[in-house]
Write a protein that holds these residues in place. Structure first.
Motif, PDB file in Angstrom:
ATOM      1  N   LEU A  53     -14.768 -13.971  12.474  1.00 53.49           N
ATOM      2  CA  LEU A  53     -16.037 -14.390  13.059  1.00 53.49           C
ATOM      3  C   LEU A  53     -16.713 -13.238  13.793  1.00 53.49           C
ATOM      4  O   LEU A  53     -17.913 -13.012  13.646  1.00 53.49           O
ATOM      5  CB  LEU A  53     -15.811 -15.560  14.011  1.00 53.49           C
ATOM      6  CG  LEU A  53     -17.053 -16.015  14.785  1.00 53.49           C
ATOM      7  CD1 LEU A  53     -18.114 -16.541  13.828  1.00 53.49           C
ATOM      8  CD2 LEU A  53     -16.690 -17.068  15.823  1.00 53.49           C
ATOM      9  N   ILE A  54     -15.945 -12.499  14.584  1.00 56.26           N
ATOM     10  CA  ILE A  54     -16.499 -11.388  15.353  1.00 56.26           C
ATOM     11  C   ILE A  54     -16.976 -10.282  14.413  1.00 56.26           C
ATOM     12  O   ILE A  54     -18.029  -9.673  14.617  1.00 56.26           O
ATOM     13  CB  ILE A  54     -15.464 -10.833  16.346  1.00 56.26           C
ATOM     14  CG1 ILE A  54     -15.029 -11.936  17.311  1.00 56.26           C
ATOM     15  CG2 ILE A  54     -16.044  -9.656  17.115  1.00 56.26           C
ATOM     16  CD1 ILE A  54     -16.176 -12.591  18.050  1.00 56.26           C
ATOM     17  N   THR A  55     -16.201 -10.037  13.359  1.00 52.53           N
ATOM     18  CA  THR A  55     -16.616  -9.042  12.356  1.00 52.53           C
ATOM     19  C   THR A  55     -17.947  -9.429  11.744  1.00 52.53           C
ATOM     20  O   THR A  55     -18.844  -8.596  11.574  1.00 52.53           O
ATOM     21  CB  THR A  55     -15.549  -8.928  11.252  1.00 52.53           C
ATOM     22  OG1 THR A  55     -14.304  -8.497  11.832  1.00 52.53           O
ATOM     23  CG2 THR A  55     -15.981  -7.917  10.194  1.00 52.53           C
ATOM     24  N   LEU A  56     -18.090 -10.719  11.421  1.00 51.97           N
ATOM     25  CA  LEU A  56     -19.327 -11.198  10.820  1.00 51.97           C
ATOM     26  C   LEU A  56     -20.495 -11.067  11.799  1.00 51.97           C
ATOM     27  O   LEU A  56     -21.589 -10.627  11.424  1.00 51.97           O
ATOM     28  CB  LEU A  56     -19.153 -12.652  10.390  1.00 51.97           C
ATOM     29  CG  LEU A  56     -20.347 -13.315   9.706  1.00 51.97           C
ATOM     30  CD1 LEU A  56     -19.867 -14.182   8.554  1.00 51.97           C
ATOM     31  CD2 LEU A  56     -21.137 -14.151  10.694  1.00 51.97           C
ATOM     32  N   LEU A  57     -20.281 -11.423  13.071  1.00 47.74           N
ATOM     33  CA  LEU A  57     -21.357 -11.338  14.064  1.00 47.74           C
ATOM     34  C   LEU A  57     -21.766  -9.888  14.311  1.00 47.74           C
ATOM     35  O   LEU A  57     -22.954  -9.603  14.520  1.00 47.74           O
ATOM     36  CB  LEU A  57     -20.903 -11.991  15.371  1.00 47.74           C
ATOM     37  CG  LEU A  57     -20.736 -13.505  15.330  1.00 47.74           C
ATOM     38  CD1 LEU A  57     -20.184 -14.020  16.648  1.00 47.74           C
ATOM     39  CD2 LEU A  57     -22.063 -14.189  15.017  1.00 47.74           C
ATOM     40  N   ARG A  58     -20.803  -8.982  14.262  1.00 48.66           N
ATOM     41  CA  ARG A  58     -21.140  -7.555  14.395  1.00 48.66           C
ATOM     42  C   ARG A  58     -22.008  -7.108  13.229  1.00 48.66           C
ATOM     43  O   ARG A  58     -22.942  -6.320  13.404  1.00 48.66           O
ATOM     44  CB  ARG A  58     -19.864  -6.700  14.457  1.00 48.66           C
ATOM     45  CG  ARG A  58     -19.234  -6.634  15.841  1.00 48.66           C
ATOM     46  CD  ARG A  58     -18.373  -5.389  15.967  1.00 48.66           C
ATOM     47  NE  ARG A  58     -17.364  -5.317  14.930  1.00 48.66           N
ATOM     48  CZ  ARG A  58     -16.116  -5.731  15.063  1.00 48.66           C
ATOM     49  NH1 ARG A  58     -15.718  -6.260  16.210  1.00 48.66           N
ATOM     50  NH2 ARG A  58     -15.246  -5.631  14.067  1.00 48.66           N
ATOM     51  N   GLN A  59     -21.707  -7.609  12.033  1.00 46.01           N
ATOM     52  CA  GLN A  59     -22.503  -7.264  10.863  1.00 46.01           C
ATOM     53  C   GLN A  59     -23.927  -7.800  10.987  1.00 46.01           C
ATOM     54  O   GLN A  59     -24.888  -7.128  10.603  1.00 46.01           O
ATOM     55  CB  GLN A  59     -21.845  -7.820   9.591  1.00 46.01           C
ATOM     56  CG  GLN A  59     -20.580  -7.105   9.178  1.00 46.01           C
ATOM     57  CD  GLN A  59     -19.965  -7.739   7.937  1.00 46.01           C
ATOM     58  OE1 GLN A  59     -19.506  -8.872   7.956  1.00 46.01           O
ATOM     59  NE2 GLN A  59     -19.969  -7.000   6.834  1.00 46.01           N
ATOM     60  N   VAL A  60     -24.059  -9.001  11.539  1.00 39.93           N
ATOM     61  CA  VAL A  60     -25.388  -9.577  11.749  1.00 39.93           C
ATOM     62  C   VAL A  60     -26.185  -8.722  12.730  1.00 39.93           C
ATOM     63  O   VAL A  60     -27.374  -8.449  12.515  1.00 39.93           O
ATOM     64  CB  VAL A  60     -25.292 -11.031  12.258  1.00 39.93           C
ATOM     65  CG1 VAL A  60     -26.665 -11.552  12.661  1.00 39.93           C
ATOM     66  CG2 VAL A  60     -24.682 -11.925  11.197  1.00 39.93           C
ATOM     67  N   CYS A  61     -25.529  -8.279  13.793  1.00 39.37           N
ATOM     68  CA  CYS A  61     -26.197  -7.413  14.775  1.00 39.37           C
ATOM     69  C   CYS A  61     -26.638  -6.106  14.125  1.00 39.37           C
ATOM     70  O   CYS A  61     -27.751  -5.620  14.369  1.00 39.37           O
ATOM     71  CB  CYS A  61     -25.260  -7.123  15.945  1.00 39.37           C
ATOM     72  SG  CYS A  61     -24.957  -8.531  17.028  1.00 39.37           S
ATOM     73  N   SER A  62     -25.768  -5.537  13.306  1.00 38.13           N
ATOM     74  CA  SER A  62     -26.099  -4.281  12.624  1.00 38.13           C
ATOM     75  C   SER A  62     -27.278  -4.464  11.681  1.00 38.13           C
ATOM     76  O   SER A  62     -28.170  -3.618  11.605  1.00 38.13           O
ATOM     77  CB  SER A  62     -24.885  -3.767  11.845  1.00 38.13           C
ATOM     78  OG  SER A  62     -23.825  -3.442  12.712  1.00 38.13           O
ATOM     79  N   GLN A  63     -27.287  -5.598  10.950  1.00 41.23           N
ATOM     80  CA  GLN A  63     -28.381  -5.862  10.029  1.00 41.23           C
ATOM     81  C   GLN A  63     -29.688  -6.104  10.777  1.00 41.23           C
ATOM     82  O   GLN A  63     -30.770  -5.730  10.311  1.00 41.23           O
ATOM     83  CB  GLN A  63     -28.050  -7.065   9.147  1.00 41.23           C
ATOM     84  CG  GLN A  63     -29.114  -7.375   8.102  1.00 41.23           C
ATOM     85  CD  GLN A  63     -29.388  -6.199   7.182  1.00 41.23           C
ATOM     86  OE1 GLN A  63     -28.467  -5.488   6.775  1.00 41.23           O
ATOM     87  NE2 GLN A  63     -30.649  -5.973   6.858  1.00 41.23           N
ATOM     88  N   THR A  64     -29.591  -6.724  11.960  1.00 40.69           N
ATOM     89  CA  THR A  64     -30.787  -6.929  12.784  1.00 40.69           C
ATOM     90  C   THR A  64     -31.382  -5.588  13.186  1.00 40.69           C
ATOM     91  O   THR A  64     -32.597  -5.377  13.072  1.00 40.69           O
ATOM     92  CB  THR A  64     -30.429  -7.741  14.041  1.00 40.69           C
ATOM     93  OG1 THR A  64     -29.867  -8.997  13.659  1.00 40.69           O
ATOM     94  CG2 THR A  64     -31.658  -7.983  14.903  1.00 40.69           C
ATOM     95  N   CYS A  65     -30.535  -4.669  13.631  1.00 43.64           N
ATOM     96  CA  CYS A  65     -31.006  -3.330  14.012  1.00 43.64           C
ATOM     97  C   CYS A  65     -31.608  -2.611  12.812  1.00 43.64           C
ATOM     98  O   CYS A  65     -32.656  -1.959  12.924  1.00 43.64           O
ATOM     99  CB  CYS A  65     -29.852  -2.510  14.591  1.00 43.64           C
ATOM    100  SG  CYS A  65     -29.257  -3.085  16.195  1.00 43.64           S
ATOM    101  N   LEU A  66     -30.960  -2.729  11.664  1.00 42.75           N
ATOM    102  CA  LEU A  66     -31.441  -2.066  10.452  1.00 42.75           C
ATOM    103  C   LEU A  66     -32.805  -2.602  10.035  1.00 42.75           C
ATOM    104  O   LEU A  66     -33.712  -1.836   9.674  1.00 42.75           O
ATOM    105  CB  LEU A  66     -30.427  -2.264   9.320  1.00 42.75           C
ATOM    106  CG  LEU A  66     -30.804  -1.665   7.956  1.00 42.75           C
ATOM    107  CD1 LEU A  66     -30.961  -0.156   8.056  1.00 42.75           C
ATOM    108  CD2 LEU A  66     -29.756  -2.018   6.907  1.00 42.75           C
ATOM    109  N   SER A  67     -32.981  -3.919  10.083  1.00 43.61           N
ATOM    110  CA  SER A  67     -34.250  -4.527   9.679  1.00 43.61           C
ATOM    111  C   SER A  67     -35.379  -4.139  10.629  1.00 43.61           C
ATOM    112  O   SER A  67     -36.493  -3.816  10.190  1.00 43.61           O
ATOM    113  CB  SER A  67     -34.113  -6.049   9.622  1.00 43.61           C
ATOM    114  OG  SER A  67     -33.199  -6.436   8.623  1.00 43.61           O
ATOM    115  N   PHE A  68     -35.098  -4.169  11.932  1.00 48.43           N
ATOM    116  CA  PHE A  68     -36.115  -3.763  12.898  1.00 48.43           C
ATOM    117  C   PHE A  68     -36.470  -2.283  12.727  1.00 48.43           C
ATOM    118  O   PHE A  68     -37.626  -1.892  12.838  1.00 48.43           O
ATOM    119  CB  PHE A  68     -35.633  -4.016  14.326  1.00 48.43           C
ATOM    120  CG  PHE A  68     -35.823  -5.425  14.791  1.00 48.43           C
ATOM    121  CD1 PHE A  68     -36.993  -6.112  14.497  1.00 48.43           C
ATOM    122  CD2 PHE A  68     -34.846  -6.067  15.513  1.00 48.43           C
ATOM    123  CE1 PHE A  68     -37.184  -7.419  14.923  1.00 48.43           C
ATOM    124  CE2 PHE A  68     -35.018  -7.376  15.946  1.00 48.43           C
ATOM    125  CZ  PHE A  68     -36.188  -8.056  15.652  1.00 48.43           C
TER     126      PHE A  68
END
Length: 274
Positions: free
Chosen positions: A153-168
């Motif tokens: 779960l934590i790995t997945l949430l870290r990936q979501v955070c990374s993708q958020t930064c990438l998209s912005f």
């Protein structure tokens, strides 16, 4: 005499909803690079996060309370970034509207009047670029996770955070096409070569609607005589930018709502054990 039965409850380990986890992982394997596609993808990602926490046990997040607290703090920064980006798109639309009005009124004024409006627009673009640079700096500070947990779960949430930064970052850079300052003609070729080199080495300078518009406006602001073909070409460029900004604004609005929903879902999950 009625028989008495004692039923022992069986407490199962808290696990995230497998379908939601699988769907989010599938989304993370798709990484669109275009601006609008990136934001639409991110909106779907946050919508899936909301479903994940709404359909998972309340005790799911308790073992990871520290990281989740960090995640909630980070979500406020991302919401602030999204809100400020929406404000910037509104400013761009206002500038576009003023410039297009100036082009329509051209018959009531000379070339100098048009060039005055164009130079004012370029100055506004440079001010916007400074604000975009500040947002990029703020975004850079959010790109590091505070957890080294290997929990799925934590790995997945870290990936979501990374993708958020990438998209912005994709959005910020797409709005940050280089607007050059006027300079002596003898430097024109040198400047052109420098920009070509930067374009080849940095993704943020890829040709897009904004860069094409900026280059056309810069050329017009320095022209000794404005031709009808230039005006026609610029009106087309302004129309393309207007469409792109409108789509961007709508995508940011949708994303903002989805991010709030995901944040509320996490807070509700945590509140069940308070």
């Amino acid at each position: 005499m009625a028989a008495t039965y004692h039923v022992r409850s069986c407490s199962l380990p808290a696990r995230p909803h497998s379908d939601s986890l699988s769907h989010i992982q599938q989304l993370l394997n798709k990484l669109p690079t275009d601006t609008t596609g990136s934001l639409s993808f991110l909106s779907e990602l946050y919508d899936s996060l909301s479903h994940l926490f709404n359909n998972s046990p309340a005790s799911l997040l308790l073992p990871h309370h520290s990281f989740v607290t960090h995640l909630l703090d980070l979500s406020l920064v991302h919401l602030d970034l999204c809100s400020k980006l929406r404000d910037i798109t509104c400013r761009i639309k206002d500038c576009l509207r003023d410039l297009r009005s100036a082009f329509r009124r051209r018959r009531h004024g000379g070339d100098s009047t048009i060039q005055s409006h164009v130079k004012a627009f370029i100055r506004s673009r440079r001010l916007i670029h400074k604000d975009l640079a500040k947002l990029l700096s703020l975004l850079k500070q959010t790109e590091h996770s505070s957890s080294e947990s290997t929990h799925p779960l934590i790995t997945l949430l870290r990936q979501v955070c990374s993708q958020t930064c990438l998209s912005f970052r994709t959005v910020l850079l797409s709005l940050s096409s280089p607007v050059q300052k006027p300079m002596p003609s003898k430097w024109a070729l040198v400047t052109k070569l420098m920009i070509k080199n930067v374009t080849n080495t940095n993704a943020q300078f890829q040709t897009n609607e904004f860069q094409m518009m900026d280059e056309g406006l810069q050329s017009l602001s320095l022209a000794k005589e404005i031709k009808k073909e230039q005006i026609k070409s610029l009106i087309t460029a302004l129309d393309n930018v207007d469409v792109a900004v409108e789509e961007l604004e709508e995508s940011l609005e949708t994303l903002y709502r989805r991010m709030i929903q995901a944040r509320v879902s996490i807070l509700n999950t945590l509140s069940m054990h308070v």
